[in-house]
Design a protein around this motif. Structure first.
Motif, mmCIF file in Angstrom:
data_model
loop_
_atom_site.group_PDB
_atom_site.id
_atom_site.type_symbol
_atom_site.label_atom_id
_atom_site.label_comp_id
_atom_site.label_asym_id
_atom_site.label_seq_id
_atom_site.Cartn_x
_atom_site.Cartn_y
_atom_site.Cartn_z
ATOM 1 N N ASP A 93 0.825 -1.221 0.000
ATOM 2 C CA ASP A 93 0.000 0.000 0.000
ATOM 3 C C ASP A 93 0.849 1.256 0.000
ATOM 4 N N ILE A 94 1.959 1.250 0.737
ATOM 5 C CA ILE A 94 2.819 2.444 0.788
ATOM 6 C C ILE A 94 3.441 2.729 -0.571
ATOM 7 N N LEU A 95 3.861 1.687 -1.282
ATOM 8 C CA LEU A 95 4.545 1.860 -2.566
ATOM 9 C C LEU A 95 3.581 1.978 -3.737
ATOM 10 N N ALA A 96 2.281 1.902 -3.459
ATOM 11 C CA ALA A 96 1.305 1.980 -4.552
ATOM 12 C C ALA A 96 1.369 3.319 -5.266
ATOM 13 N N HIS A 97 1.821 4.346 -4.578
ATOM 14 C CA HIS A 97 1.922 5.685 -5.174
ATOM 15 C C HIS A 97 3.395 6.000 -5.397
ATOM 16 N N GLY A 98 3.743 6.225 -6.611
ATOM 17 C CA GLY A 98 5.129 6.526 -6.942
ATOM 18 C C GLY A 98 5.557 5.797 -8.194
ATOM 19 N N LEU A 137 3.059 -3.080 -8.968
ATOM 20 C CA LEU A 137 4.423 -2.947 -8.470
ATOM 21 C C LEU A 137 5.353 -3.942 -9.173
ATOM 22 N N SER A 138 6.556 -3.468 -9.450
ATOM 23 C CA SER A 138 7.580 -4.333 -10.037
ATOM 24 C C SER A 138 8.532 -4.796 -8.942
ATOM 25 N N MET A 139 9.122 -5.952 -9.147
ATOM 26 C CA MET A 139 9.948 -6.568 -8.114
ATOM 27 C C MET A 139 11.145 -7.246 -8.759
ATOM 28 N N ALA A 140 12.258 -7.268 -8.036
ATOM 29 C CA ALA A 140 13.462 -7.990 -8.475
ATOM 30 C C ALA A 140 14.012 -8.782 -7.307
ATOM 31 N N LEU A 141 14.552 -9.937 -7.631
ATOM 32 C CA LEU A 141 15.105 -10.839 -6.621
ATOM 33 C C LEU A 141 16.602 -11.001 -6.878
ATOM 34 N N LEU A 142 17.416 -10.561 -5.917
ATOM 35 C CA LEU A 142 18.872 -10.651 -6.058
ATOM 36 C C LEU A 142 19.398 -11.709 -5.094
ATOM 37 N N GLY A 183 28.635 -1.328 -9.688
ATOM 38 C CA GLY A 183 27.968 -0.126 -10.170
ATOM 39 C C GLY A 183 26.638 -0.379 -10.849
ATOM 40 N N ASN A 184 26.029 -1.557 -10.610
ATOM 41 C CA ASN A 184 24.769 -1.900 -11.259
ATOM 42 C C ASN A 184 23.543 -1.475 -10.465
ATOM 43 N N ILE A 185 23.768 -0.933 -9.273
ATOM 44 C CA ILE A 185 22.630 -0.569 -8.440
ATOM 45 C C ILE A 185 22.968 0.659 -7.606
ATOM 46 N N LEU A 186 21.977 1.536 -7.418
ATOM 47 C CA LEU A 186 22.097 2.715 -6.565
ATOM 48 C C LEU A 186 21.023 2.622 -5.477
ATOM 49 N N LEU A 187 21.410 2.950 -4.264
ATOM 50 C CA LEU A 187 20.483 2.841 -3.137
ATOM 51 C C LEU A 187 20.016 4.199 -2.627
ATOM 52 N N THR A 188 20.353 5.246 -3.339
ATOM 53 C CA THR A 188 20.002 6.590 -2.870
ATOM 54 C C THR A 188 18.504 6.888 -2.994
ATOM 55 N N GLY A 189 17.777 6.112 -3.785
ATOM 56 C CA GLY A 189 16.337 6.338 -3.928
ATOM 57 C C GLY A 189 15.500 5.415 -3.072
ATOM 58 N N CYS A 190 16.144 4.656 -2.187
ATOM 59 C CA CYS A 190 15.430 3.675 -1.359
ATOM 60 C C CYS A 190 14.870 4.364 -0.113
ATOM 61 N N SER A 191 13.565 4.398 0.006
ATOM 62 C CA SER A 191 12.910 5.079 1.130
ATOM 63 C C SER A 191 12.410 4.126 2.204
#
Length: 493
Positions: free
Chosen positions: A61-66, A101-106, A140-148
């Motif tokens: 629900d929190i990530l539904a907007h954005g 919502l989109s999701m990735a599994l690392l 350098g394949n991922i940035l975490l600065t946009g993770c809230s």
């Protein structure tokens, strides 16, 4: 309290209802409202209480907007093992069916190229193990600065596996203004320091005493002699009980997992195995076979002990008593989940006394002993352990197993000359033999009170003098005073 009272959206409530759930568990009822209010929380709950949904549902629900951006995930969930990460991903697919919502599994063990492609498209939810995440971050394949939003799941397991330094480094690369959720079954000092450092005024939610075991699980200690043969026999006896519909059997070593699974298959059980030496695809395939009922026994190392949510597991076996008491809580938590009941058996050898003491001290309860399981009793009512053991087919070039030392004996001495054979040797020596030479000294004649040679030496002596023709007399070992005659050596020489 129904899910509708927790403040979740209608779309999410519909997905929850379609999944077959109507009421939240205590951890879900306590955690979901503050998470929706954007509070940091520390959730202390024993395994099997439904804590995964307590952060998955509000996150949807929190990530539904954005909107997501390339290589910049909007949220991050850290899991200690591949299986736990894959399980959380399944929860997102199930509950997020009505969202976009989109999701990735690392996780390790799968293609890194596919994971990089998913990140480049942009993801709302990133579920990762610390090792693979740090690897891709270093490339350098991922940035975490946009993770809230950050979720640290199974924090005490992270501590056991040595991931705390990685988690601290990951936290420093995320924005300071973020929401952090930390879940753990126990709260040791290092986890407390981690929470104090990276969580902002968290709400503490505790639905059970730390390290307590599920009251829906009936626990038994099963004393065994200590040998693998005895433990396997006891395991087969209990597995044969009607109430054991499916089971997870935990071992301390990967080699034990492989050997035990092979033994169970040879005994006619439908079993599989999962351990750290297997490729990720193999592990997932074995789990799917177990979930679908194609196999009903899963032999596992501790890689599968924590967090795996497999419905309907009736019984858990600790084939080896766990070395760490925390592992006991997590192992037996694979049964008795979501309000169901279950049974846990722990095989204990004489040298497991300290481990059992630590487990009972941690859980705060005395676990009853089950001397003779019900399945070990015969139709006549006598314990199978008191019956005469069945004879086994002798191995090539060796004795029957029944002739060996008892399986529970440790460093049992092996008798090289059985005592009961001594009278027979003496009896043979009393048979009439060729008369000794009259001129032989008296002290050269053998005394009946002297110890006879071991049978192996007797055979060697017989072979040494076999060239002497058989005169129909004594055919046993050659006395010393006769050897001088065979060698044709004069007595007085």
């Amino acid at each position: 309290m129904p899910f509708a009272d927790l403040g979740l959206s209608d779309e999410l409530l519909q997905a929850v209802t379609e999944a077959g759930y109507t009421e939240p568990t205590p951890i879900q009822a306590a955690a979901i409202p503050p998470v929706l209010m954007m509070r940091d929380i520390i959730g202390i709950a024993q395994t099997g209480t439904g804590k995964t949904a307590s952060f998955v549902l509000p996150m949807i629900d929190i990530l539904a907007h954005g909107r997501s951006r390339a290589r910049m995930p909007r949220s991050l969930i850290l899991e200690p093992t591949r299986e736990l990460a894959a399980q959380v991903a399944e929860n997102f697919e199930k509950y997020g069916a009505n969202s976009k919502l989109s999701m990735a599994l690392l996780i390790g063990g799968v293609s890194m190229g596919d994971q990089i492609k998913a990140l480049e498209k942009g993801v709302d939810v990133l579920i990762a193990t610390p090792g693979r995440l740090m690897d891709l971050f270093g490339r350098g394949n991922i940035l975490l600065t946009g993770c809230s939003m950050l979720v640290i799941d199974e924090a005490d397991r992270m501590l056991d596996m040595g991931f705390i330094p990685d988690i601290e480094e990951i936290c420093t690369k995320l924005p300071k203004q973020r929401q952090t959720l930390l879940f753990s079954a126990t709260m040791p000092a290092p986890i407390k320091r981690l929470a104090d450092k990276f969580l902002d005024n968290p709400k503490m939610i505790e639905v059970a005493r730390p390290a307590s075991t599920n009251i829906n699980i009936t626990q038994w200690l099963v004393p065994v002699k200590g040998s693998s043969v005895d433990k396997r026999e006891r395991l087969r006896q209990i597995l044969a009980q009607e109430e054991v519909t499916n089971a997870i059997v935990f071992c301390n070593r990967k080699t034990t997992v492989r050997e035990l699974n092979k033994s169970l298959k040879q005994a006619g059980f439908k079993s599989g195995e999962i351990h750290g030496d297997m490729e990720q695809a193999q592990r997932i395939a074995e789990l799917d076979l177990f979930k679908d009922g194609h196999i009903n026994i899963l032999v596992a190392s501790d890689v599968a002990a924590r967090g795996l949510d497999i419905k309907g597991v009736s019984t858990v076996f600790n084939f080896d008593a766990p070395w760490h008491p925390d592992d006991y809580v997590h192992r037996i938590g694979r049964t008795g989940r979501a309000g169901a009941t279950g049974t846990a058996y722990t095989f204990i050898a004489p040298d497991d006394a300290e481990n059992v003491e630590n487990i009972e001290k941690l859980t705060g309860q005395k676990i009853p002993r089950l001397a003779v399981p019900e399945a070990a009793r015969t139709a006549g009512g006598e314990p199978a352990s008191e019956q005469e053991p069945a004879r086994e087919r002798p191995r090539r070039g060796g004795r029957n197993r029944a002739d060996r030392a008892p399986s529970g004996a440790i460093d049992a001495p092996v008798a090289t000359a059985p005592v009961e054979e001594a009278p027979a040797v003496e009896a043979r020596a009393e048979r009439p033999a060729r008369a000794p030479r009259r001129d032989a000294p008296r002290d050269a004649r053998p005394s009946r009170t002297e110890d006879r040679q071991p049978r192996t030496e007797q055979r060697q002596d017989s072979r040494q003098y076999r060239e002497e023709p058989d005169d129909g007399g004594w055919n046993g070992p050659i006395p010393d005073f006769l050897k001088v005659v065979l060698n044709r050596t004069p007595i007085d020489a």
